[in-house]
Write an enzyme that holds these catalytic residues in place. Structure first.
Site, PDB file in Angstrom:
ATOM      1  CE  LYS A   1      -0.215  -0.156   5.130  1.00  0.00           C
ATOM      2  NZ  LYS A   1      -1.405   0.034   6.161  1.00  0.00           N
TER       3      LYS A   1
ATOM      4  CG  HIS B   1      -4.092  -3.696  12.151  1.00  0.00           C
ATOM      5  ND1 HIS B   1      -3.274  -4.021  11.049  1.00  0.00           N
ATOM      6  CD2 HIS B   1      -3.323  -2.735  12.856  1.00  0.00           C
ATOM      7  CE1 HIS B   1      -2.371  -3.350  10.990  1.00  0.00           C
ATOM      8  NE2 HIS B   1      -2.198  -2.617  12.104  1.00  0.00           N
TER       9      HIS B   1
ATOM     10  NE  ARG C   1      -2.453  -7.758   7.879  1.00  0.00           N
ATOM     11  CZ  ARG C   1      -2.863  -8.018   8.907  1.00  0.00           C
ATOM     12  NH1 ARG C   1      -3.433  -9.275   9.174  1.00  0.00           N
ATOM     13  NH2 ARG C   1      -3.120  -7.240  10.154  1.00  0.00           N
TER      14      ARG C   1
ATOM     15  CE1 TYR D   1      10.019  32.151   0.596  1.00  0.00           C
ATOM     16  CE2 TYR D   1      10.682  29.667   0.475  1.00  0.00           C
ATOM     17  CZ  TYR D   1      10.178  30.849   0.003  1.00  0.00           C
ATOM     18  OH  TYR D   1       9.759  30.790  -1.413  1.00  0.00           O
TER      19      TYR D   1
ATOM     20  CB  CYS E   1      12.364  25.996  -0.580  1.00  0.00           C
ATOM     21  SG  CYS E   1      13.579  27.185   0.146  1.00  0.00           S
ATOM     22  CG  MET E   2       6.753  23.381  -3.106  1.00  0.00           C
ATOM     23  SD  MET E   2       5.427  24.370  -4.086  1.00  0.00           S
ATOM     24  CE  MET E   2       4.469  25.065  -2.655  1.00  0.00           C
ATOM     25  CG  ASP E   3       9.633  23.794  -5.811  1.00  0.00           C
ATOM     26  OD1 ASP E   3       8.680  22.731  -5.961  1.00  0.00           O
ATOM     27  OD2 ASP E   3       9.223  24.874  -5.995  1.00  0.00           O
TER      28      ASP E   3
ATOM     29  NE  ARG F   1      -6.627   0.805  11.559  1.00  0.00           N
ATOM     30  CZ  ARG F   1      -5.464   0.704  10.966  1.00  0.00           C
ATOM     31  NH1 ARG F   1      -4.647   1.839  10.991  1.00  0.00           N
ATOM     32  NH2 ARG F   1      -5.038  -0.230  10.502  1.00  0.00           N
TER      33      ARG F   1
END
Length: 428
Positions: A92, A219, A275, A319, A366-368, A190
């Site tokens: 997953k 689980h 699992r 920043y 930063c973002m990038d 859950r």
């Protein structure tokens, strides 16, 4: 798949030594171009998200996935299993960031007979990639998804008895009973049927005839915790659930409770299926007192120095000016940021590897992009490889290291590597 040469996102791992000779420089540039061309087919085949085709074969930032390390981990994990216990590999969340399609194919080549994802959408992606092995959907299934479920032959885990009549009705037109797994709530708080709901379902004989109870599962909430009592109590409840189902005349071939830690630490939790998830990818969360299998990290995250600059004492970086140079400082700019999954909590803490040495992160992520201090790394140059997760020379940074720096777990570090980062696959 063809094995890929070891690389740094399109550049060779060992950079040639600099030379004043122009011929040597031209030779170096030519060699780099050849190395980049050799990666074209691998890079294009391994990008996870749809992307605009590019003419360049150079990848400044990428993930490298070592399928031989994955095979090693599968083999090591199997050593702890009881005879007759099989593996349901959890892939997953895009195989914990490693790429679900290629990971599934590699696991199947290693004899793994079943894989598990969390959603119908993840299962359909695998089917569309040509994966024919049984696919178990661990997450909730909704009425509106029944058609997709049947069309793509996905095996649902039913956690709510209320959905069984509708699922049975939808499956009644199929040529044979449709396989499902039933989940029992034993202490996770859950998903899953409570003990009372399970008793009511089977004592009233309301389990739909159009469904085949292929599996029964629970689980474990604390298999890697410091104490064992919570897990032992859950296993006691789960065994009672098994007895209820069997007493009603059902023979359930697949019974499973244990995740990676549970399978290693609690052999009696193995039943007929386990699992594993995080251990397949080279990590574990077992207490220090428990011997873990010999695991190898499967994933390396690399980027490339895009620019260098020297900032003078008193100058700020990134920043909000959270990093101030105390002396003249050489800063390398790397094209990777929080949009690629690099946590903003790494700001002014943690390091990357450049030329086999640790370069601390300077300023806010930063973002990038991120900035790192390479003042003490002699010869650091534009184009040098920077390893975010992985080994370089004698140094190594793992997902566990990043998790400690950011206050999380290796699972999250791996899962949050963004889809715009290409995944490249190789053996060895």
């Amino acid at each position: 798949m063809r094995s890929s040469p070891k690389t740094s996102c399109g550049r060779p791992n060992k950079r040639p030594k600099s030379s004043p000779n122009n011929t040597d420089k031209r030779s170096t540039r030519s060699s780099r171009k050849r190395n980049r061309r050799s990666w074209k087919s691998e890079a294009q085949a391994s990008v996870l998200a749809p992307s605009v085709p590019t003419t360049s074969t150079f990848l400044p930032t990428c993930v490298s996935v070592d399928l031989s390390a994955l095979a090693h981990n599968v083999a090591q994990f199997r050593k702890v299993l009881s005879p007759g216990c099989d593996v349901l590999a959890v892939i997953k969340a895009n195989a914990y960031g490693h790429g679900s399609v290629q990971t599934a194919k590699a696991l199947i080549r290693q004899g793994v007979s079943r894989v598990a994802v969390v959603s119908i959408e993840e299962g359909v992606t695998l089917r569309q990639a040509g994966i024919n092995a049984p696919i178990v959907i661990l997450g909730p299934v909704f009425h509106e998804q029944f058609t997709d479920l049947f069309t793509h032959q996905l095996t649902p885990v039913v956690s709510d008895a209320a959905i069984l009549p509708a699922l049975g009705q939808a499956a009644s037109s199929l040529p044979s009973p449709y396989p499902i797994h039933l989940k029992v709530e034993t202490g996770m708080g859950r998903l899953g049927l409570t003990h009372a709901e399970l008793v009511d379902l089977f004592s009233s004989r309301r389990f739909p005839h159009a469904l085949h109870l292929e599996g029964l599962m629970t689980h474990l909430a604390d298999a890697d915790g410091p104490a064992t009592d919570t897990t032992e109590e859950q296993l006691t409840r789960f065994r009672k659930a098994i007895e209820i189902v069997r007493a009603s005349g059902f023979r359930v071939p697949l019974i499973h409770a244990a995740n990676s830690a549970g399978a290693v630490r609690f052999p009696d939790a193995q039943f007929s299926l386990v699992r594993p998830g995080i251990m397949l990818y080279g990590y574990h969360t077992l207490p220090a007192s428990i011997a873990a299998p010999d695991l190898k990290p499967v994933l390396t995250l690399r980027t490339t120095i895009a620019q260098l600059r020297t900032v003078q004492a008193g100058h700020k970086v990134s920043y909000n000016g959270t990093f101030t140079a105390k002396t003249p400082t050489k800063i390398a700019i790397l094209p990777i940021g929080y949009a690629d999954g690099l946590s903003r909590h790494l700001s002014n803490r943690g390091s990357v590897l450049i030329r086999g040495q640790r370069a601390p992160i300077a300023g806010l992520v930063c973002m990038d992009m991120i900035m790192v201090d390479v003042t003490k790394i002699a010869g650091a140059s534009v184009g040098d490889e920077a390893v975010i997760i992985g080994r370089q020379g004698d140094e190594q940074i793992t997902a566990d290291d990043i998790a400690k720096w950011t206050g999380t777990i290796a699972y999250e570090v791996l899962c949050t590597i963004g889809p715009r980062v290409p995944r490249l696959y190789h053996e060895g």
